[in-house]
Design an enzyme around this catalytic site. Sequence first.
Site, PDB file in Angstrom:
ATOM      1  N   LYS A 100      50.287 -12.348 -37.426  1.00  0.00           N
ATOM      2  CA  LYS A 100      49.496 -13.444 -37.995  1.00  0.00           C
ATOM      3  C   LYS A 100      49.182 -14.489 -36.928  1.00  0.00           C
ATOM      4  O   LYS A 100      48.061 -14.984 -36.817  1.00  0.00           O
ATOM      5  CB  LYS A 100      50.239 -14.070 -39.185  1.00  0.00           C
TER       6      LYS A 100
ATOM      7  N   GLN B 241      56.702 -16.449 -45.252  1.00  0.00           N
ATOM      8  CA  GLN B 241      56.803 -14.991 -45.151  1.00  0.00           C
ATOM      9  C   GLN B 241      57.858 -14.471 -46.124  1.00  0.00           C
ATOM     10  O   GLN B 241      58.993 -14.935 -46.119  1.00  0.00           O
ATOM     11  CB  GLN B 241      57.142 -14.600 -43.704  1.00  0.00           C
TER      12      GLN B 241
ATOM     13  N   ASP C   5      47.854 -17.544 -49.234  1.00  0.00           N
ATOM     14  CA  ASP C   5      48.219 -16.219 -49.770  1.00  0.00           C
ATOM     15  C   ASP C   5      47.722 -16.049 -51.211  1.00  0.00           C
ATOM     16  O   ASP C   5      47.744 -14.942 -51.743  1.00  0.00           O
ATOM     17  CB  ASP C   5      49.755 -16.044 -49.764  1.00  0.00           C
TER      18      ASP C   5
END
Length: 288
Positions: free
Chosen positions: A52, A96, A119
Amino acid sequence: MAIIIDGKKVRDENLAVMKQEVAELNAQGIYPCLCVIIVGSDPASRVYVNNKKKACENIGIISREYAMPEETTTAQLLDLIDTLNADESVSGILCQMPVPKHIDSKAVLERISPAKDVDCFHPFNVGKLVHGENIMRPCTPAGMETLLDYMGVEIEGKTCVIIGRSEIVGKPMSLLMTNRNATVTLCHSKTKNLKEVTSKADILVASVGKPAFVTGDMVKEGAIVLDVGINRDENGKICGDCVFDECAAKASMITPVPGGVGPMTITMLMRNTITAEKARKNIPLNEK
Ligand code: NAP
């Protein structure tokens, strides 16, 4: 034999457009910034976070990493999220997953400001998606939608069968496809006569997480097969959920693993980070 959908090519083309977009924003004094929180030392999570960061660097998005020790408490994590929520220089925040077991992951996901929830896991954003009013899209499903659009697939009116109903893949994919006027069936481990259901799919999404789960006899002639699975076969090689050769022999288009859906997920994260920043700055959104 099916056309093999080249996720890496679509990724590269999308990232090139975004790089230009970020440069234009920078010229206006606007700097998209993604904050990635990682708790503990799970090696797979470390790889994802590094990827990322690399994608951000590639296209000029500022990336900030917050690496927290394994023993971090939920309260400490929520404090960090509060700080980042209030930080005007931050466009997007993600934590995460998975986090260590003692952390309340639901509380963490719900603490991220919906405006910075790149997200799209926050219930507010899930609700927006249900209403078809979302400005950001959940990354893996959005990656598949982008692949279908890139390949010129007319989604409207198609029968879309999704195997797997997880919160990050199957369920949001069912919403994206419903919002595009596909007729959607969402299958799971309790689905009866799975083969009968999948054999009707014009678009078949495999998101089960089991190698060799989708065999050729489950695929309709001419179907488009999107394989989300990332598994290891008996030789330790990365593979999807589909028996590739069998499915490719029936399908009109298919995504390979690796190199299909996988590369699109981070690409869509980059898209959401730019979108989040533009939305905060009231800049018109020209993308989908
Ligand atoms: P998950 O949370 O484990 O969900 C798996 C789903 O498959 C569940 O809904 C489960 O049904 C269903 N399932 C299991 N056995 C089944 C069966 N025999 N028949 C029908 N359905 C069955 O998995 P996930 O997080 O969605 O991930 C799925 C796969 O995609 C994994 O390999 C993962 O690594 C990969 N993935 C890839 C990306 C990417 O970027 N390409 C992103 C995310 C995930 P129940 O709900 O009834 O248990």
